[in-house]
Design a protein around this motif. Structure first.
Motif, PDB file in Angstrom:
ATOM      1  N   ASN A 186      80.290  51.431  -6.755  1.00 42.19           N
ATOM      2  CA  ASN A 186      80.842  51.059  -8.074  1.00 42.19           C
ATOM      3  C   ASN A 186      80.055  51.799  -8.833  1.00 42.19           C
ATOM      4  O   ASN A 186      78.738  51.726  -9.061  1.00 42.19           O
ATOM      5  N   LEU A 194      80.092  43.640 -11.928  1.00 40.43           N
ATOM      6  CA  LEU A 194      80.898  43.565 -10.589  1.00 40.43           C
ATOM      7  C   LEU A 194      80.789  42.290 -10.054  1.00 40.43           C
ATOM      8  O   LEU A 194      81.549  41.803  -9.392  1.00 40.43           O
ATOM      9  N   TRP A 235      85.190  51.269  -7.696  1.00 44.75           N
ATOM     10  CA  TRP A 235      85.272  50.806  -8.880  1.00 44.75           C
ATOM     11  C   TRP A 235      84.392  51.770  -9.980  1.00 44.75           C
ATOM     12  O   TRP A 235      83.639  52.338  -9.612  1.00 44.75           O
ATOM     13  N   THR A 290      79.136  53.172 -12.639  1.00 47.61           N
ATOM     14  CA  THR A 290      79.102  51.991 -13.805  1.00 47.61           C
ATOM     15  C   THR A 290      78.870  53.053 -14.961  1.00 47.61           C
ATOM     16  O   THR A 290      78.223  54.181 -14.980  1.00 47.61           O
ATOM     17  N   MET A 337      87.096  47.951 -16.120  1.00 43.57           N
ATOM     18  CA  MET A 337      86.721  48.305 -14.757  1.00 43.57           C
ATOM     19  C   MET A 337      88.065  48.934 -14.123  1.00 43.57           C
ATOM     20  O   MET A 337      89.115  48.260 -14.000  1.00 43.57           O
ATOM     21  N   VAL A 351      75.989  49.989  -6.075  1.00 40.58           N
ATOM     22  CA  VAL A 351      76.305  49.983  -7.550  1.00 40.58           C
ATOM     23  C   VAL A 351      75.433  51.209  -8.074  1.00 40.58           C
ATOM     24  O   VAL A 351      74.200  51.282  -7.788  1.00 40.58           O
TER      25      VAL A 351
END
Length: 424
Positions: free
Chosen positions: A327, A18, A410, A329, A420, A264
């Protein structure tokens, strides 16, 4: 104003990716704490680039990268990474800077790190902290006890020599007469003094002048909030402030300069080394996720421990950092998992806890309350928008938002920079 990217779990959430993506829109990318114990792997056009000290923003040739005063820097590692940039054709001249107030990590710190771990384990590995043995903890210890040396000290070498000799003598009093050639170390650092000079700046002035000039600043957090020295699962933590507060002390900037706190979150949970892990999985289930996610430490190569997503942790780290956006992931790693769980609460003595407990003894006796979700059994690699995701994946993401009270902006669906999704 500044945005900061912070890990919300026990590290390895994929912060570097990111940072790499967002840094394209920022003038300055700065690190504020930690050292070469951090590891970021970025994949661009199928090529992997691993960084430890240098901010991930170095891949954006328009961005200036700063290693702030809160870092502890091992110069041989720094110069090895610089050489790696040079070999890959990444330009760093006049856009990579080191704070004159950053403390130095010496080989003696790394030796003491190993001796301390051996002392703690004493034949029982579960008693050790599980550090990277990069000398980070001992360097911060030297800093806190006012015996450390900083980058600026390199330019007054007579005093530097005296103080490094004293530091080594003190470590030998603590750990015994370990093998260490102080004269060779001093000779190396006399050379490093000239080698590092072009990179050195007054970072406090530099950062604050950047704000005054209207520059956009992205702060790259290392490690993660559950490894924070104050807020993590102490003593199984790192040696610095790896939550939002570390950005202020590690860069010399005021809190009101930070307007975006991006958390994140890996779609499941991992950690490296020892310490509590309430949602940990074992056996074939853990091994399947580890293999699918390539869960081996960037810095150490050690296999990571694997577990389900823990929302108790996310709510707790959300309180500390007040995440404005998340975000998510490695959602793609869960694609072959038929049934997925989220830890939503901890029960202790039959009662649901309000937050993450400080006491590891209490934590060890907690029962995790789970919610179970149907997997999607679909490759997400070709998904370019939220609408293209399988309905089961959308349900999972939406429930994370509901449970945390934070918006997921994200969504990572693959290794590459382009994998992404931005959620509307």
């Amino acid at each position: 104003m500044a945005s900061i990217i912070i890990g919300s779990q026990w590290g390895d959430e994929g912060k570097g990716k990111l940072v790499d993506i967002l840094s394209q829109d920022y003038d300055i990318v700065a690190r504020c704490q930690g050292g070469a114990n951090a590891g970021h792997t970025i994949v661009v056009d199928g090529k992997k680039i691993a960084l430890h000290l240098i901010p991930s923003g170095i891949l954006n040739e328009r961005a200036t990268c700063v290693l702030g005063n809160g870092l502890v820097i091992h110069l041989p590692t720094f110069f090895k990474e610089v050489e790696g940039l040079k070999q890959k054709g990444i330009k760093y001249e006049n856009r990579l800077f080191v704070s004159d107030r950053a403390h130095l990590v010496f080989d003696v710190h790394q030796i003491c790190d190993q001796l301390k771990e051996a002392e703690l384990s004493n034949g029982a590995s579960n008693d050790s902290i599980g550090t990277t043995k990069k000398g980070i903890g001992p360097a911060y210890s030297s800093k806190a006890s006012r015996g450390g040396l900083r980058v600026c000290d390199l330019f007054h070498f007579d005093i530097f020599k005296k103080n490094l000799t004293r530091l080594v003598e003190n470590k030998r009093k603590r750990f015994g007469n370990f093998e260490y050639n102080i004269e060779e170390e001093l000779k190396r650092y006399e050379g490093y003094a000239e080698q590092i000079r072009p990179f050195v700046i007054d970072s406090v002035y530099f950062m604050n002048q950047a704000f005054k000039d209207g520059k956009k600043v992205l702060i790259e957090g290392a490690q993660s909030t559950m490894l924070d020295l104050d807020f993590g699962t102490y003593p199984y933590v790192t040696s610095s402030a790896s939550s939002v507060g570390g950005a202020c002390t590690g860069l010399g900037i005021a809190p009101n300069k930070i307007v975006n706190q991006i958390g994140v979150v890996k779609a499941y949970t991992t950690r490296v080394g020892a310490g509590p892990f309430p949602t940990e999985l074992h056996g074939d289930e853990a091994e399947a996720l580890r293999k699918e996610g390539g869960e081996y430490g960037t810095t150490t190569g050690r296999p990571r421990r694997i577990g389900w997503l823990d929302v108790v942790v996310l709510r707790y780290t959300g309180l500390i950092n007040d995440f404005t956006e998340l975000n998510l992931t490695k959602l793609d790693v869960l694609s072959n998992t038929p049934e997925i769980k989220i830890g939503v609460d901890y029960k202790y003595n039959g009662e649901v806890l309000k937050s993450f407990p400080a006491s590891l003894e209490v934590l060890a006796q907690c029962e995790v309350v789970y919610e179970t979700f149907k997997g999607w059994n679909t490759n997400l690699a070709n998904c370019k928008s939220f609408d293209e995701l399988p309905v089961e994946a959308k349900v999972y993401i939406n429930r994370i938002e509901e449970l945390t009270g934070r918006r997921v902006k994200w969504i990572g669906v693959g290794q590459d920079r382009s994998s992404m999704i931005i959620k509307p």
